[in-house]
Write a protein that holds these residues in place. Structure first.
Motif, mmCIF file in Angstrom:
data_model
loop_
_atom_site.group_PDB
_atom_site.id
_atom_site.type_symbol
_atom_site.label_atom_id
_atom_site.label_comp_id
_atom_site.label_asym_id
_atom_site.label_seq_id
_atom_site.Cartn_x
_atom_site.Cartn_y
_atom_site.Cartn_z
ATOM 1 N N UNK A 127 0.797 -1.190 0.129
ATOM 2 C CA UNK A 127 0.032 -0.124 -0.117
ATOM 3 C C UNK A 127 0.825 1.058 0.166
ATOM 4 N N UNK A 128 0.432 2.250 -0.897
ATOM 5 C CA UNK A 128 1.321 3.438 -1.134
ATOM 6 C C UNK A 128 0.257 4.781 -1.114
ATOM 7 N N UNK A 137 -0.412 -0.016 7.640
ATOM 8 C CA UNK A 137 -1.954 -0.150 8.382
ATOM 9 C C UNK A 137 -1.899 0.605 9.821
ATOM 10 N N UNK A 138 -3.097 1.152 10.101
ATOM 11 C CA UNK A 138 -2.998 1.987 11.414
ATOM 12 C C UNK A 138 -4.333 2.761 11.247
ATOM 13 N N UNK A 139 -4.399 3.855 11.805
ATOM 14 C CA UNK A 139 -5.712 4.669 11.983
ATOM 15 C C UNK A 139 -6.292 5.024 10.346
ATOM 16 N N UNK A 140 -4.944 5.306 9.533
ATOM 17 C CA UNK A 140 -5.684 5.730 8.274
ATOM 18 C C UNK A 140 -5.836 4.662 7.123
ATOM 19 N N UNK A 141 -5.289 3.658 7.421
ATOM 20 C CA UNK A 141 -5.096 2.358 6.627
ATOM 21 C C UNK A 141 -5.675 1.096 7.620
ATOM 22 N N UNK A 142 -6.940 0.688 7.096
ATOM 23 C CA UNK A 142 -7.612 -0.296 7.951
ATOM 24 C C UNK A 142 -8.185 -1.236 7.042
ATOM 25 N N UNK A 143 -8.075 -2.570 7.694
ATOM 26 C CA UNK A 143 -8.607 -3.897 6.681
ATOM 27 C C UNK A 143 -9.807 -4.445 7.689
ATOM 28 N N UNK A 144 -11.004 -4.364 6.699
ATOM 29 C CA UNK A 144 -12.279 -4.842 7.207
ATOM 30 C C UNK A 144 -12.989 -6.145 6.453
ATOM 31 N N UNK A 161 -12.336 -5.322 2.650
ATOM 32 C CA UNK A 161 -12.519 -3.866 2.535
ATOM 33 C C UNK A 161 -11.235 -3.220 3.028
ATOM 34 N N UNK A 162 -10.484 -2.388 2.303
ATOM 35 C CA UNK A 162 -9.602 -1.406 2.697
ATOM 36 C C UNK A 162 -10.002 -0.052 2.899
ATOM 37 N N UNK A 163 -10.201 0.468 4.147
ATOM 38 C CA UNK A 163 -10.279 1.638 4.367
ATOM 39 C C UNK A 163 -9.270 2.617 4.335
ATOM 40 N N UNK A 187 2.405 -3.719 4.226
ATOM 41 C CA UNK A 187 2.137 -5.172 3.290
ATOM 42 C C UNK A 187 0.957 -5.547 4.086
ATOM 43 N N UNK A 188 0.256 -6.294 3.179
ATOM 44 C CA UNK A 188 -0.892 -7.360 3.625
ATOM 45 C C UNK A 188 -0.763 -8.584 2.808
ATOM 46 N N UNK A 189 -0.494 -9.580 3.578
ATOM 47 C CA UNK A 189 -0.226 -11.016 3.455
ATOM 48 C C UNK A 189 -1.749 -11.745 3.515
ATOM 49 N N UNK A 190 -2.309 -12.486 2.482
ATOM 50 C CA UNK A 190 -3.585 -13.112 2.475
ATOM 51 C C UNK A 190 -3.318 -14.443 2.214
#
Length: 391
Positions: A127-128, A137-144, A161-163, A187-190
């Motif tokens: 994510x960029x 990932x944190x307050x501004x980038x979240x995973x739902x 969903x990525x907020x 990074x997000x590893x799925x």
């Protein structure tokens, strides 16, 4: 990774590197090693030289007296799941590049690993922001978990969903079963599983395609509408009571047809296929266990009522031992499970561990555990259980 992101990584690595001469030499050596191979011919799954040179840029940052390596791209992915498997990683990693712009943010699909022999895999996303700087990932980038109406077409799917600030992006996976997510830095590893019984009527993955979509908010809403418009009734095979002449509520689902119909819908949204590695597994019979050992995972098949093993060790060619044991928190004093799920622990695999499994009322269990490293392509292992060795 584009030129702007490469330049940013290079600037950070040069401006913030603070450490011993040995640590700096390690950083330089990593880059030089990848750069020297940039002109070589690469195999289908090998990281192209220019991409490897870009993602190898790492910086040694001293924070509170503790030195850490800050990495992005496939190096972050490799070090999260497959420590000390640098050479083997090139065999199994499928490098890719798919970019999605979401407002002032960017999501990049970097690559994947899927070991078909054990039905387990993982996607690598980063994510960029609009300036090409990583967004953690944190307050501004979240995973739902994303909202999608459940139906028979979404039996083998998952959506997230990525907020991203005020914006939203979506990941939709098709042709998979259990899913786990691991945010790490930017990074997000799925991880995903396609573990099944591999025999009728349980083989849900007869339709072999695995796909995923990266979508913005409007595209995801359109996808939901298209799925809702599909005809579920055509998937059901009803059983009729010949004596009563009526249909009973006993039906089966045509998973092949469902996946084929859904794939037709997904084809409108630029689906990305997940490549698989093809290496023959090692199959070992250990007492009443069948073990299938792949490059990345080990699959156990046994009947819980007949189980005679609650721990065993995998011994690698270099003598390294990896322990596998039942989680005692889920076993009572008589040795019986206290949970409907079966939990195993792999030594050394903690925050990056993922498992998946299937079972039935007869006590049959099939479960997969990731190793925490990648086995060599020709490496033979030995299993030690209850004082005996097996190969």
């Amino acid at each position: 990774m584009n030129e702007k992101q490469l330049s940013w990584n290079y600037k950070v690595s040069m401006d913030t590197i603070r450490g011993t001469d040995e640590e700096k030499a390690r950083a330089t050596g990593l880059f030089d090693r990848e750069r020297s191979s940039a002109g070589k011919t690469v195999s289908r799954h090998r990281i192209p030289g220019i991409a490897a040179a870009a993602i190898v840029l790492a910086c040694v940052i001293t924070m509170g007296g503790v030195t850490v390596w800050a990495m992005t791209g496939s190096f972050a992915f490799r070090d999260f799941f497959f420590k000390n498997s640098e050479k083997e990683f090139e065999d199994v990693y499928s490098n890719a590049y798919k970019e999605l712009l979401i407002g002032e943010h960017k999501i990049i699909y970097e690559g994947s690993v899927y070991d078909e022999a054990v039905g387990q895999g993982a996607l690598n996303l980063s994510f960029w922001d609009a300036q090409g700087q990583p967004e953690e990932f944190g307050d501004n980038v979240r995973l739902l978990t994303a909202n999608i109406e459940p139906c028979e077409y979404t039996t083998l799917t998952a959506a997230f969903c990525f907020q991203l600030g005020a914006d939203e992006g979506y990941l939709f996976l098709n042709g998979i079963d259990e899913v786990s997510t691991f945010p790490s830095g930017n990074n997000l590893f799925v991880t995903f599983s396609r573990l099944d019984w591999d025999k009728p009527p349980f083989d849900r993955f007869e339709y072999k395609d695995m796909q995923f979509l990266l979508l913005d908010r409007d595209a995801y809403q359109s996808l939901k509408n298209d799925i809702a418009a599909l005809d579920e009734d055509k998937l059901f095979s009803w059983e009729q009571d010949n004596e009563k002449g009526t249909q009973e509520n006993n039906f089966s689902i045509d998973y092949r047809l469902a996946q084929s119909e859904l794939a037709n819908v997904l084809s409108k949204y630029d689906p990305q296929s997940i490549e698989s590695i093809q290496f023959p597994p090692q199959v070992i019979r250990v007492e009443n266990f069948n073990l299938t050992v792949g490059r990345t995972n080990l699959v156990m098949e046994y009947n819980e009522k007949e189980r005679t093993i609650d721990s065993f060790a995998m011994i690698r060619e270099d003598g390294t031992r990896i322990g596998f044991r039942l989680d005692e928190r889920y076993i009572d004093s008589a040795g019986n499970p206290t949970d409907t799920r079966i939990h195993w622990i792999v030594d050394g695999v903690e925050k990056n561990g993922f498992s998946a499994g299937v079972g039935n009322l007869n006590g049959d269990i099939k479960i997969s555990l990731n190793l925490g490293f990648i086995l060599g392509s020709n490496e033979r292992i030995t299993i030690e259980a209850n004082g005996n060795t097996y190969q």
